[in-house]
Design a protein around this motif. Structure first.
Motif, short mmCIF file in Angstrom:
data_model
loop_
_atom_site.label_atom_id
_atom_site.label_comp_id
_atom_site.label_asym_id
_atom_site.label_seq_id
_atom_site.Cartn_x
_atom_site.Cartn_y
_atom_site.Cartn_z
N ARG A 90 34.20 73.77 103.72
CA ARG A 90 35.31 73.35 102.85
C ARG A 90 35.07 71.95 102.29
O ARG A 90 35.42 71.66 101.15
N SER A 91 34.45 71.08 103.09
CA SER A 91 34.19 69.72 102.60
C SER A 91 33.18 69.74 101.46
O SER A 91 33.03 68.76 100.74
N ARG A 92 32.47 70.87 101.31
CA ARG A 92 31.52 71.01 100.21
C ARG A 92 32.12 71.75 99.02
O ARG A 92 31.43 72.07 98.06
N GLY A 93 33.41 72.09 99.13
CA GLY A 93 34.10 72.66 97.98
C GLY A 93 34.47 74.13 98.09
O GLY A 93 35.13 74.67 97.22
N LEU A 94 34.03 74.81 99.17
CA LEU A 94 34.40 76.22 99.31
C LEU A 94 35.85 76.33 99.75
O LEU A 94 36.31 75.56 100.60
N SER A 95 36.57 77.30 99.19
CA SER A 95 37.95 77.51 99.61
C SER A 95 37.94 78.06 101.03
O SER A 95 36.91 78.55 101.51
N GLN A 129 36.77 81.60 100.91
CA GLN A 129 35.32 81.68 100.66
C GLN A 129 34.52 81.32 101.91
O GLN A 129 33.53 81.96 102.23
N GLU A 184 38.70 71.16 100.31
CA GLU A 184 37.95 71.68 99.15
C GLU A 184 38.44 71.06 97.84
O GLU A 184 37.67 70.87 96.90
N THR A 218 26.59 78.15 96.21
CA THR A 218 28.00 78.52 96.34
C THR A 218 28.89 77.28 96.25
O THR A 218 29.92 77.29 95.57
N ALA A 219 28.46 76.21 96.93
CA ALA A 219 29.24 74.98 96.92
C ALA A 219 29.30 74.37 95.51
O ALA A 219 30.37 74.02 95.02
N ALA A 268 31.45 76.45 93.24
CA ALA A 268 32.88 76.33 93.59
C ALA A 268 33.43 75.04 93.00
O ALA A 268 34.53 75.02 92.42
N VAL A 269 32.67 73.97 93.14
CA VAL A 269 33.11 72.68 92.63
C VAL A 269 33.14 72.68 91.09
O VAL A 269 34.08 72.18 90.47
N ARG A 286 33.51 75.25 89.13
CA ARG A 286 34.63 76.11 88.70
C ARG A 286 35.93 75.33 88.76
O ARG A 286 36.72 75.34 87.82
#
Lengths: 272, 253
Positions: free
Chosen positions: A230-235, A238, B73, B101-102, B105-106, B108
């Motif tokens: 999550r800290s890398r942007g994944l929900s 996800q 996130e 993926t990261a 996600a960012v 997007r």
């Protein structure tokens, strides 16, 4: 392989010398000496209603033969499925089994392997994905009869909702089976507080010069891994899916047939 | 860019941060130094939204908005990056897939176009060169079986790929030998730019020989007790943290 009929069997490569006989309830397969084949066994949903599938297969591997056996069980939501496989492994012969329990109300997977000859080898892998009220059971026996045998067993369960997973694995090392090298592992991932994993890895050793280990784990998604993703942007969703997929993918990577591997990957991605 | 005002935070019932004041402007590099247990890592974790930390008082504004209300996130999407002191291993997911993926996600979340596999591969190979990472490590599982130095290089690689506006590096230098320290520092320096700020958390001064900070703050018992320029780091190295143990909280920088 794209459309599933139930049950479907496929032997690769197509080989007229392989005897695969019997009714749909009990079949026998003999793999001749020095022959290598793969068997793909698939069970798709016959209907959405209540029905039951029962199968029994006896496999004999002659000396230096190898069978890679894939079993994919994806029965209807209310179906029960009991399958049992009995395998006799000759000297320097190899049996590899990859079982994927993906669908059905109550599945019971039974495998008994006897390593009859010296230097016989077997690998039993399994992945069971259960959700809702599903119950998936695995009962395996590996019987080391002769010296220098090798066995590797890895079963993984992913259990959601109120589902129940059972791993009941016994490895026996007979008195004559010196220099046996055996390991047995069962790992379970619980995705809900109501899901249940029952694990019973068991070793019975009568020889005195062997290398054997076994173990079992039951755990949940790691909060550290979740936060890292999550800290890398994944929900959150996800991250959860990715970790479930990661847990399952180890088993899918064992599959040596690309088309089958892709089908399983997609199935897990859709489910997670 | 970042304004921390009177921040108090607890882990369980135990107060760790007891009134942090800190303002970071775009383009600046701030170092937070302090002895073990002073609250350095807690500050990094609170800023990146880790569970288990309760903010009991104070505010954190990021680009003028309440940072503490955002999920981890959402902070990443807003441009915050945390370099972990202990990067997490994720068996079964390749480094490549994880970073793609990261990044997507960012992108997007920022309303940018996602990168396809080919463009991503080009990008990651270029970024991997900066931290001297062998391309074979990109197809291995995330951090699994990596040495301490490889894990930290992987953190800097992720930072390079995600191009954050504010990078918080939590003891990135711990457990590194001198060669790995130089590579990691090179990776950090390559990203220094007028549009990006850094908060470098460290116990030792040695990283700051390579990554020269604009400001150094000393944390003790949950408060910043002294702030100064980069020469403060050298002074600490000579005199030790004991020198500041009884100091009073510093005034706001």
């Amino acid at each position: 392989m794209t459309t599933l009929t139930a049950p479907s069997y496929e032997i690769l490569p197509a080989n007229a010398a392989i005897k695969f006989e019997g009714s749909s309830e009990r079949r026998t397969l003999t793999v001749p000496a020095n022959t290598q084949i793969s068997l793909i066994e698939k069970y798709a949903a016959q209907s959405a209603g209540i029905y039951s599938t029962q199968t029994a297969l006896t496999v004999t591997l002659e000396d230096h033969a190898k069978l890679t056996h894939y079993k994919i069980v994806q029965e209807g939501a209310q179906a029960s499925h009991h399958s049992s496989v009995e395998v006799h492994v000759g000297a320097s012969a190899t049996y590899h089994s990859h079982v994927f329990l993906l669908g059905g109300f109550h599945l019971r997977n039974t495998i008994h392997v006897r390593l009859h000859g010296e230097h016989a080898e077997c690998m039993l892998n399994g992945l069971y994905l259960a959700s809702h009220d599903q119950k998936m059971e695995n009962h395996t026996l590996i019987d080391h009869v002769k010296p220098h045998g090798t066995s590797r067993e890895l079963y993984k369960g992913i259990l959601d909702d109120q589902a129940q997973g059972v791993f009941d694995g016994l490895i026996v090392v007979q008195k004559d089976a010196q220099k046996t090298d055996s390991s047995q592992t069962n790992k379970n991932l619980l995705l809900s507080t109501k899901a249940k994993a029952i694990t019973n890895p068991e070793l019975k050793i009568f020889a005195n010069d062997v290398k054997c280990k076994h173990g079992a784990t039951i755990g949940q998604l790691s909060p550290d891994q979740m936060f890292y993703l999550r800290s890398r942007g994944l929900s959150q969703e996800q991250a959860r899916r990715l970790l479930i997929h990661a847990f399952a993918s180890e088993m899918i990577q064992f599959v040596e047939i690309p088309e089958l591997r892709d089908q399983l990957q997609h199935h897990v991605e859709d489910r997670a | 860019m970042l304004e921390i005002k009177n921040l108090h935070a607890s882990v369980g019932d135990k107060p760790i941060l007891k009134g942090i004041h800190l303002t970071i402007k775009t383009g600046e590099v701030h170092a937070i130094m302090g002895p073990n247990g002073s609250g350095k890592s807690t500050l990094g974790n609170v800023l990146s939204g880790r569970e288990g930390y309760t903010v009991t008082e104070g505010d954190v504004l990021y680009e003028g908005k309440n940072l503490l209300a955002l999920a981890p996130e959402a902070r990443a999407a807003a441009g915050i990056f945390l370099g972990f002191q202990y990067p997490v291993e994720i068996p079964g997911i390749t480094n490549n897939y994880f970073m793609k993926t990261a990044l997507n996600a960012v992108r997007r979340a920022r309303g940018e176009k996602e990168l396809d596999a080919i463009d991503f591969l080009k990008l990651i190979k270029e970024k991997a060169k900066v931290v001297e990472m062998d391309p074979s490590m990109l197809s291995r599982s995330v951090n699994e079986g990596f040495s301490g130095g490889e894990k930290k290089r992987n953190e800097i690689l992720q930072m390079g790929v995600l191009e954050p506006k504010l990078a918080i590096l939590d003891e990135t230098d711990s457990g590194l030998d001198i060669d790995a320290l130089q590579i990691v520092s090179k990776g950090i320096n390559a990203l220094r730019s007028p549009g990006r700020a850094f908060l470098v958390i460290t116990h030792y001064q040695r990283l700051l020989n390579y990554v020269q900070p604009d400001y150094v703050h000393v944390l003790s018992a949950g408060r910043i007790v002294k702030s100064g320029g980069k020469e403060l780091a050298h002074e600490l190295e000579q005199k030790g943290y004991g020198w500041l143990e009884n100091a009073k909280p510093a005034t706001v920088v």
